[in-house]
Design a protein around this motif. Structure first.
Motif, PDB file in Angstrom:
ATOM      1  N   LEU A   1      42.622 -55.081 -30.510  1.00 27.67           N
ATOM      2  CA  LEU A   1      41.702 -53.908 -29.880  1.00 27.67           C
ATOM      3  C   LEU A   1      42.515 -52.773 -30.809  1.00 27.67           C
ATOM      4  O   LEU A   1      41.856 -51.821 -31.323  1.00 27.67           O
ATOM      5  CB  LEU A   1      41.922 -53.161 -28.611  1.00 27.67           C
ATOM      6  CG  LEU A   1      40.432 -53.551 -27.130  1.00 27.67           C
ATOM      7  CD1 LEU A   1      40.398 -54.787 -27.114  1.00 27.67           C
ATOM      8  CD2 LEU A   1      40.838 -52.906 -26.354  1.00 27.67           C
ATOM      9  N   ALA A   2      44.199 -52.637 -30.462  1.00 33.33           N
ATOM     10  CA  ALA A   2      44.190 -51.503 -31.646  1.00 33.33           C
ATOM     11  C   ALA A   2      44.533 -51.869 -33.292  1.00 33.33           C
ATOM     12  O   ALA A   2      44.141 -50.654 -34.056  1.00 33.33           O
ATOM     13  CB  ALA A   2      46.107 -52.116 -31.581  1.00 33.33           C
ATOM     14  N   ASP A   3      44.053 -52.822 -33.865  1.00 33.00           N
ATOM     15  CA  ASP A   3      43.436 -52.953 -35.267  1.00 33.00           C
ATOM     16  C   ASP A   3      42.244 -53.530 -35.619  1.00 33.00           C
ATOM     17  O   ASP A   3      42.890 -53.301 -36.760  1.00 33.00           O
ATOM     18  CB  ASP A   3      44.611 -54.906 -35.754  1.00 33.00           C
ATOM     19  CG  ASP A   3      45.797 -54.133 -35.117  1.00 33.00           C
ATOM     20  OD1 ASP A   3      47.075 -53.362 -35.414  1.00 33.00           O
ATOM     21  OD2 ASP A   3      47.384 -55.452 -34.889  1.00 33.00           O
ATOM     22  N   SER A   4      41.597 -54.183 -34.808  1.00 26.61           N
ATOM     23  CA  SER A   4      39.834 -53.897 -35.336  1.00 26.61           C
ATOM     24  C   SER A   4      39.492 -53.146 -35.506  1.00 26.61           C
ATOM     25  O   SER A   4      39.458 -52.041 -34.346  1.00 26.61           O
ATOM     26  CB  SER A   4      39.432 -55.112 -34.174  1.00 26.61           C
ATOM     27  OG  SER A   4      38.073 -54.849 -34.427  1.00 26.61           O
ATOM     28  N   PRO A   5      38.667 -52.929 -36.328  1.00 26.37           N
ATOM     29  CA  PRO A   5      37.727 -51.514 -37.088  1.00 26.37           C
ATOM     30  C   PRO A   5      36.619 -51.835 -35.462  1.00 26.37           C
ATOM     31  O   PRO A   5      35.936 -50.958 -35.818  1.00 26.37           O
ATOM     32  CB  PRO A   5      36.754 -51.965 -38.327  1.00 26.37           C
ATOM     33  CG  PRO A   5      37.144 -53.786 -38.454  1.00 26.37           C
ATOM     34  CD  PRO A   5      38.448 -54.455 -37.414  1.00 26.37           C
ATOM     35  N   LEU A   6      36.312 -53.032 -35.318  1.00 24.81           N
ATOM     36  CA  LEU A   6      35.374 -52.863 -34.431  1.00 24.81           C
ATOM     37  C   LEU A   6      35.864 -51.708 -33.439  1.00 24.81           C
ATOM     38  O   LEU A   6      34.844 -51.643 -32.857  1.00 24.81           O
ATOM     39  CB  LEU A   6      34.983 -54.053 -33.581  1.00 24.81           C
ATOM     40  CG  LEU A   6      33.983 -54.971 -31.937  1.00 24.81           C
ATOM     41  CD1 LEU A   6      32.282 -55.075 -33.333  1.00 24.81           C
ATOM     42  CD2 LEU A   6      34.222 -56.331 -32.273  1.00 24.81           C
TER      43      LEU A   6
END
Length: 279
Positions: free
Chosen positions: A183-188
Motif C-alpha cells: 500500500l505504501a509503495d504502489s501507485p495503485l
C-alpha cells in the motif's frame, strides 16, 4: 510481472471486471490483457460417445452428435471473441490504450497458472457464468483461482466506482505486513484515504503499520473492532463508505481462519465493493 489480466466471461460481473481492470491498469501504468477461457469441461475439443453402448452400430447418429458438438464449440468460441471485442471497446472507452486480447481453450485455473509469471494483478468477478444470478453464491472457479494464484487478485463486485477510500484488514501477520508495504509503495493507492482496521485481540499493534502508511503520504485512520471478522469488517466498510477492501490471503489467529477457510468465501460472497487479496 507486468500485466494486469482481466478474466472475461458471459456473466453480469464482466462490466465491473472491465472497469476495475481499466482503473488498475492506468493507475499502475501497466499493460492490460483481456482473457477469455473456454472451459474444456463444457466445451471439449473432441466429443467421446464411445460409452453409449446402446447406440450399437448406428455410427451415423454418433457422427451427427459429434458434428453438433463441434458446431456448439465453434459457436462458443465465436461468442467468446465477441465478448472480448465488447470488453476491449469498454476498456478503451475507460481510457486504456491498446489492450490485448487472448482466448484459450482449457481449464481456467491452469490457464491463469501458465500466465502467472507475467501477471502483476489479476482481476476477476466474484461470480462466474456458472453461478450468475444465483443469489450471492461465490463461483467455484473464483474460489479455485484465489487458492491457486500467488499474485494479487482484485475480486470485482458491484458497479464500478473509482476508489477514493480503501481499508486494510490488518492482523499483524507477515502477509498483512507485506500488504502495508505494498500500500505504501504502489501507485495503485496514491492519494487515497486509508482505513487500517483490526478485528480481535488487542495485542495487534497498528502503530507500525500506521506510521509506515502515513510516511508514504497516505491519510490513515485506525480502528480496533470486536466481534466476528466478516460482519464487523463489512459493517465498518458500509459505515465509512470504503470503496475497496484489501486483505491478506493468509494470516493467523482469527483472521487466518476466515482467510483460509469457509469464512473467506463468506467475506467475498457478502462483498458489495471490490476486495483485493494479497499473497
Amino acid at each position: 510481472m507486468t500485466n494486469v489480466i482481466a478474466c472475461i466471461d458471459g456473466s453480469s460481473s464482466t462490466a465491473s471486471v472491465c472497469d476495475y481492470s481499466a482503473w488498475a491498469a492506468q493507475r499502475l501504468e501497466a499493460p492490460l490483457t483481456l482473457l477469455h477461457v473456454l472451459d474444456h469441461s463444457r466445451y471439449p475439443v473432441e466429443a467421446d460417445f464411445s460409452g453409449n453402448l446402446s447406440l450399437g452400430g448406428r455410427e451415423h447418429l454418433m457422427q451427427e452428435l459429434a458434428d453438433l458438438d463441434a458446431q456448439r464449440n465453434r459457436l462458443a468460441l465465436e461468442q467468446g471473441k465477441l465478448m472480448l471485442e465488447a470488453a476491449r471497446e469498454r476498456v478503451v472507452a475507460d481510457g486504456v490504450s491498446d489492450p490485448q486480447q487472448r482466448q484459450r481453450h482449457g481449464d481456467l485455473v491452469e490457464s491463469l497458472t501458465e500466465l502467472e509469471d507475467e501477471m502483476r494483478l489479476l482481476v476477476i468477478g466474484k461470480q462466474g457464468e456458472e453461478h450468475d444470478g444465483i443469489g450471492a453464491r461465490l463461483g467455484d472457479n473464483v474460489e479455485k483461482v484465489i487458492r491457486a494464484i500467488h499474485r494479487p487478485i482484485l475480486v470485482a463486485a458491484g458497479e464500478f466506482r473509482a476508489p477514493q477510500t480503501i481499508m486494510l484488514a490488518y492482523d499483524g501477520s507477515e502477509t498483512t505486513r507485506k500488504g502495508v508495504g505494498m500500500l505504501a509503495d504502489s501507485p495503485l493507492f496514491k492519494g487515497l484515504d486509508c482505513h487500517l482496521v483490526a478485528v480481535g485481540p488487542r495485542e495487534v499493534d497498528l502503530n507500525w503499520a500506521a506510521d509506515k502508511l502515513t510516511a508514504s503520504g497516505l491519510e490513515v485512520r485506525t480502528a480496533m473492532l470486536d466481534g466476528e471478522v466478516e460482519p464487523e469488517l463489512h459493517k465498518y466498510q458500509r459505515a465509512h463508505s470504503v470503496d475497496l477492501i484489501v486483505m491478506g490471503a493468509y494470516g493467523h489467529s482469527r483472521i487466518r481462519e476466515f482467510l483460509v477457510g469457509s469464512t473467506t468465501n463468506k467475506m467475498i460472497r457478502e462483498a458489495s465493493v471490490p476486495h483485493l487479496l494479497l499473497r
